[in-house]
Design a protein around this motif. Structure first.
Motif, PDB file in Angstrom:
ATOM      1  N   ALA A 149       0.835  -1.206   0.000  1.00 41.14           N
ATOM      2  CA  ALA A 149       0.000   0.000   0.000  1.00 41.14           C
ATOM      3  C   ALA A 149       0.869   1.255   0.000  1.00 41.14           C
ATOM      4  CB  ALA A 149      -0.927  -0.007   1.211  1.00 41.14           C
ATOM      5  N   ARG A 150       1.932   1.251   0.808  1.00 40.70           N
ATOM      6  CA  ARG A 150       2.846   2.396   0.830  1.00 40.70           C
ATOM      7  C   ARG A 150       3.521   2.575  -0.526  1.00 40.70           C
ATOM      8  NH1 ARG A 150       4.242   0.020   5.970  1.00 40.70           N
ATOM      9  NH2 ARG A 150       3.367   1.282   7.681  1.00 40.70           N
ATOM     10  N   ARG A 151       3.938   1.477  -1.133  1.00 40.65           N
ATOM     11  CA  ARG A 151       4.563   1.550  -2.455  1.00 40.65           C
ATOM     12  C   ARG A 151       3.593   2.149  -3.474  1.00 40.65           C
ATOM     13  NH1 ARG A 151       7.588  -4.190  -3.837  1.00 40.65           N
ATOM     14  NH2 ARG A 151       9.436  -3.919  -2.519  1.00 40.65           N
ATOM     15  N   SER A 152       2.370   1.667  -3.467  1.00 41.18           N
ATOM     16  CA  SER A 152       1.383   2.141  -4.431  1.00 41.18           C
ATOM     17  C   SER A 152       1.142   3.640  -4.281  1.00 41.18           C
ATOM     18  CB  SER A 152       0.061   1.376  -4.277  1.00 41.18           C
ATOM     19  OG  SER A 152       0.214   0.028  -4.644  1.00 41.18           O
ATOM     20  N   TYR A 153       0.963   4.078  -3.039  1.00 37.26           N
ATOM     21  CA  TYR A 153       0.742   5.504  -2.815  1.00 37.26           C
ATOM     22  C   TYR A 153       1.948   6.308  -3.282  1.00 37.26           C
ATOM     23  CZ  TYR A 153       0.622  10.026  -0.636  1.00 37.26           C
ATOM     24  OH  TYR A 153       0.686  11.383  -0.437  1.00 37.26           O
ATOM     25  N   LEU A 154       3.152   5.856  -2.938  1.00 37.60           N
ATOM     26  CA  LEU A 154       4.372   6.586  -3.295  1.00 37.60           C
ATOM     27  C   LEU A 154       4.481   6.785  -4.798  1.00 37.60           C
ATOM     28  CD1 LEU A 154       7.161   7.783  -2.577  1.00 37.60           C
ATOM     29  CD2 LEU A 154       8.059   5.429  -2.606  1.00 37.60           C
TER      30      LEU A 154
ATOM     31  N   ALA B  99      -8.449   7.165  -9.530  1.00 32.28           N
ATOM     32  CA  ALA B  99      -9.664   6.699  -8.857  1.00 32.28           C
ATOM     33  C   ALA B  99      -9.485   5.292  -8.305  1.00 32.28           C
ATOM     34  CB  ALA B  99     -10.842   6.747  -9.826  1.00 32.28           C
ATOM     35  N   SER B 100      -8.834   4.432  -9.094  1.00 31.96           N
ATOM     36  CA  SER B 100      -8.598   3.061  -8.658  1.00 31.96           C
ATOM     37  C   SER B 100      -7.696   3.024  -7.429  1.00 31.96           C
ATOM     38  CB  SER B 100      -7.963   2.259  -9.799  1.00 31.96           C
ATOM     39  OG  SER B 100      -7.588   0.971  -9.362  1.00 31.96           O
ATOM     40  N   MET B 101      -6.646   3.846  -7.433  1.00 34.74           N
ATOM     41  CA  MET B 101      -5.731   3.883  -6.297  1.00 34.74           C
ATOM     42  C   MET B 101      -6.442   4.356  -5.037  1.00 34.74           C
ATOM     43  SD  MET B 101      -2.700   2.718  -6.879  1.00 34.74           S
ATOM     44  CE  MET B 101      -3.614   1.443  -7.744  1.00 34.74           C
ATOM     45  N   ARG B 102      -7.274   5.382  -5.163  1.00 27.47           N
ATOM     46  CA  ARG B 102      -7.977   5.883  -3.985  1.00 27.47           C
ATOM     47  C   ARG B 102      -8.862   4.806  -3.373  1.00 27.47           C
ATOM     48  NH1 ARG B 102      -8.550  10.463  -7.240  1.00 27.47           N
ATOM     49  NH2 ARG B 102     -10.730   9.967  -7.708  1.00 27.47           N
ATOM     50  N   SER B 103      -9.600   4.098  -4.208  1.00 24.69           N
ATOM     51  CA  SER B 103     -10.492   3.071  -3.664  1.00 24.69           C
ATOM     52  C   SER B 103      -9.698   1.875  -3.149  1.00 24.69           C
ATOM     53  CB  SER B 103     -11.483   2.624  -4.739  1.00 24.69           C
ATOM     54  OG  SER B 103     -10.811   2.059  -5.858  1.00 24.69           O
ATOM     55  N   THR B 104      -8.652   1.485  -3.872  1.00 24.63           N
ATOM     56  CA  THR B 104      -7.846   0.329  -3.461  1.00 24.63           C
ATOM     57  C   THR B 104      -7.122   0.585  -2.148  1.00 24.63           C
ATOM     58  OG1 THR B 104      -7.502  -0.326  -5.760  1.00 24.63           O
ATOM     59  CG2 THR B 104      -5.956  -1.201  -4.138  1.00 24.63           C
ATOM     60  N   LEU B 105      -6.599   1.797  -1.982  1.00 28.47           N
ATOM     61  CA  LEU B 105      -5.815   2.101  -0.789  1.00 28.47           C
ATOM     62  C   LEU B 105      -6.699   2.489   0.397  1.00 28.47           C
ATOM     63  CD1 LEU B 105      -2.908   4.177  -2.389  1.00 28.47           C
ATOM     64  CD2 LEU B 105      -2.833   1.809  -1.609  1.00 28.47           C
ATOM     65  N   LEU B 106      -7.776   3.187   0.133  1.00 28.32           N
ATOM     66  CA  LEU B 106      -8.577   3.705   1.235  1.00 28.32           C
ATOM     67  C   LEU B 106      -9.353   2.626   1.967  1.00 28.32           C
ATOM     68  CD1 LEU B 106     -10.036   7.033  -0.206  1.00 28.32           C
ATOM     69  CD2 LEU B 106      -8.467   6.774   1.704  1.00 28.32           C
ATOM     70  N   ILE B 107      -9.921   1.688   1.232  1.00 33.02           N
ATOM     71  CA  ILE B 107     -10.836   0.732   1.862  1.00 33.02           C
ATOM     72  C   ILE B 107     -10.100  -0.247   2.781  1.00 33.02           C
ATOM     73  CG2 ILE B 107     -12.517  -1.096   1.414  1.00 33.02           C
ATOM     74  CD1 ILE B 107     -13.279   0.444  -1.156  1.00 33.02           C
ATOM     75  N   PRO B 108      -9.113  -1.030   2.258  1.00 35.54           N
ATOM     76  CA  PRO B 108      -8.479  -1.985   3.170  1.00 35.54           C
ATOM     77  C   PRO B 108      -7.262  -1.437   3.914  1.00 35.54           C
ATOM     78  CG  PRO B 108      -7.801  -2.442   0.920  1.00 35.54           C
ATOM     79  CD  PRO B 108      -8.672  -1.233   0.869  1.00 35.54           C
ATOM     80  N   HIS B 109      -6.692  -0.301   3.463  1.00 36.89           N
ATOM     81  CA  HIS B 109      -5.417   0.149   4.026  1.00 36.89           C
ATOM     82  C   HIS B 109      -5.467   1.584   4.539  1.00 36.89           C
ATOM     83  CE1 HIS B 109      -3.749  -3.484   2.287  1.00 36.89           C
ATOM     84  NE2 HIS B 109      -4.165  -3.119   1.092  1.00 36.89           N
ATOM     85  N   GLY B 110      -6.633   2.065   4.875  1.00 31.56           N
ATOM     86  CA  GLY B 110      -6.773   3.462   5.267  1.00 31.56           C
ATOM     87  C   GLY B 110      -5.972   3.863   6.482  1.00 31.56           C
ATOM     88  N   ASP B 111      -5.677   2.902   7.380  1.00 39.88           N
ATOM     89  CA  ASP B 111      -4.944   3.236   8.609  1.00 39.88           C
ATOM     90  C   ASP B 111      -3.432   3.120   8.461  1.00 39.88           C
ATOM     91  OD1 ASP B 111      -7.291   3.761  10.040  1.00 39.88           O
ATOM     92  OD2 ASP B 111      -7.550   1.647  10.564  1.00 39.88           O
ATOM     93  N   VAL B 112      -2.962   2.677   7.313  1.00 44.22           N
ATOM     94  CA  VAL B 112      -1.511   2.544   7.101  1.00 44.22           C
ATOM     95  C   VAL B 112      -0.884   3.931   7.033  1.00 44.22           C
ATOM     96  CG1 VAL B 112       0.277   1.751   5.509  1.00 44.22           C
ATOM     97  CG2 VAL B 112      -1.750   0.346   5.923  1.00 44.22           C
ATOM     98  N   VAL B 113       0.184   4.128   7.787  1.00 38.33           N
ATOM     99  CA  VAL B 113       0.842   5.434   7.856  1.00 38.33           C
ATOM    100  C   VAL B 113       2.041   5.461   6.918  1.00 38.33           C
ATOM    101  CG1 VAL B 113       2.117   7.043   9.339  1.00 38.33           C
ATOM    102  CG2 VAL B 113       0.091   5.851  10.211  1.00 38.33           C
TER     103      VAL B 113
ATOM    104  N   LEU C 209      -3.135   6.681   5.099  1.00 36.56           N
ATOM    105  CA  LEU C 209      -3.510   6.755   3.688  1.00 36.56           C
ATOM    106  C   LEU C 209      -4.913   7.316   3.499  1.00 36.56           C
ATOM    107  CD1 LEU C 209      -1.969   3.441   2.345  1.00 36.56           C
ATOM    108  CD2 LEU C 209      -1.200   5.769   1.903  1.00 36.56           C
ATOM    109  N   ARG C 210      -5.753   7.163   4.494  1.00 39.69           N
ATOM    110  CA  ARG C 210      -7.099   7.730   4.399  1.00 39.69           C
ATOM    111  C   ARG C 210      -7.017   9.242   4.210  1.00 39.69           C
ATOM    112  NH1 ARG C 210      -8.558   5.818   8.645  1.00 39.69           N
ATOM    113  NH2 ARG C 210      -9.506   3.904   7.848  1.00 39.69           N
ATOM    114  N   THR C 211      -6.074   9.858   4.904  1.00 37.85           N
ATOM    115  CA  THR C 211      -5.881  11.308   4.786  1.00 37.85           C
ATOM    116  C   THR C 211      -5.114  11.682   3.528  1.00 37.85           C
ATOM    117  OG1 THR C 211      -5.903  11.561   7.195  1.00 37.85           O
ATOM    118  CG2 THR C 211      -4.874  13.330   5.913  1.00 37.85           C
TER     119      THR C 211
END
Length: 259
Positions: free
Chosen positions: A199-204, A221-235, A247-249
């Protein structure tokens, strides 16, 4: 700021492209103490090939002829960025890899030229690995001021290297895929890629592509939904703003905005 730095650098005129004499007059300033914000602004002018009205190749000799060329991290970074395919830069890249392997422990290294050389001279297929390793090192060490020395040369390369964009895009699409390896900033202990790591790699990579205008709307759009739903709390940490948040923020601003 740019006008003030130009004025201090021996009369470089603001607001227009400058000539050979001004470039040559500015180079020694990279080897003497200056306030960091001013030296960074001067560097940004010198590395910008569009800011100068003489042929790009002319700068090669001028930079190499500086008395402190081998000792100045600023001059080395400038040369590496402007001439990534030069044999000198290639040698520095090989030396950097050897240093991280522990075969060349005789001297310390500066972050600025190490980041510039790694980003500018790495093969396109290795660049995503460099990005991930360097970002994680800076994040874990808590030195946000150095992020700009990673992102500035990275943006310049991606805006001029379609192959590099292709490989960063591929790394975004498959964060679990094995990477082309390099010892540069590689973690000492290898570990499997976890879901949080991916998730961190994808966001980066999405954030970097966003900055250079290479993140299309569907992928954003795909990244926002993919990262937010299962990985929103990953810092993790935004490499441009240096804001550390979940990642939610961070994903709220993951749009196709270009800068």
């Amino acid at each position: 700021m740019r006008d003030r730095v130009r004025s201090r650098a021996r009369g470089v005129p603001p607001g227009r492209r400058c000539g050979l004499s001004h470039f040559d007059a500015c180079l020694p300033a990279l080897s003497v103490p200056w306030p960091e914000d001013e030296i960074d602004a001067l560097y940004e002018i010198l590395v910008d090939t569009d800011a100068w009205e003489f042929p790009h190749e002319t700068a090669r000799t001028l930079i190499r002829d500086q008395p402190k060329f081998e000792d100045s991290d600023m001059l080395r970074a400038l040369f590496a960025e402007r001439f990534p395919d030069d044999p000198v830069t290639r040698t520095w890249y090989a030396e950097l890899e050897r240093w991280f392997l522990g075969d060349d422990p005789g001297h310390t290294r500066h972050w600025r030229d190490s980041l510039a050389v790694a980003v500018a001279a790495s093969p396109p297929a290795v660049l995503p690995t460099i990005i991930e390793h360097a970002h994680e090192q800076l994040r874990r060490r808590g030195i946000p001021d150095l992020f700009a020395h990673l992102t500035a040369p990275l943006v310049r390369r991606l805006r001029n290297d379609p192959d590099a964009v292709t490989h960063v895009s591929a790394a975004l699409r498959d964060p679990y895929a094995p990477r082309d390896e390099t010892p540069i900033w590689r973690p000492r202990t290898a570990a499997p890629v976890t879901a949080d790591d991916a998730a961190r790699r994808s966001y980066l990579h999405a954030r970097i592509l966003q900055r250079v205008g290479a993140l299309d709307s569907d992928t954003a759009a795909s990244m926002r939904s993919t990262l937010l739903i299962p990985h929103g709390d990953v810092v993790t940490q935004d490499p441009f703003t240096t804001v550390e948040a979940n990642l939610r923020t961070l994903c709220r601003t993951l749009t196709i905005r270009q800068r």
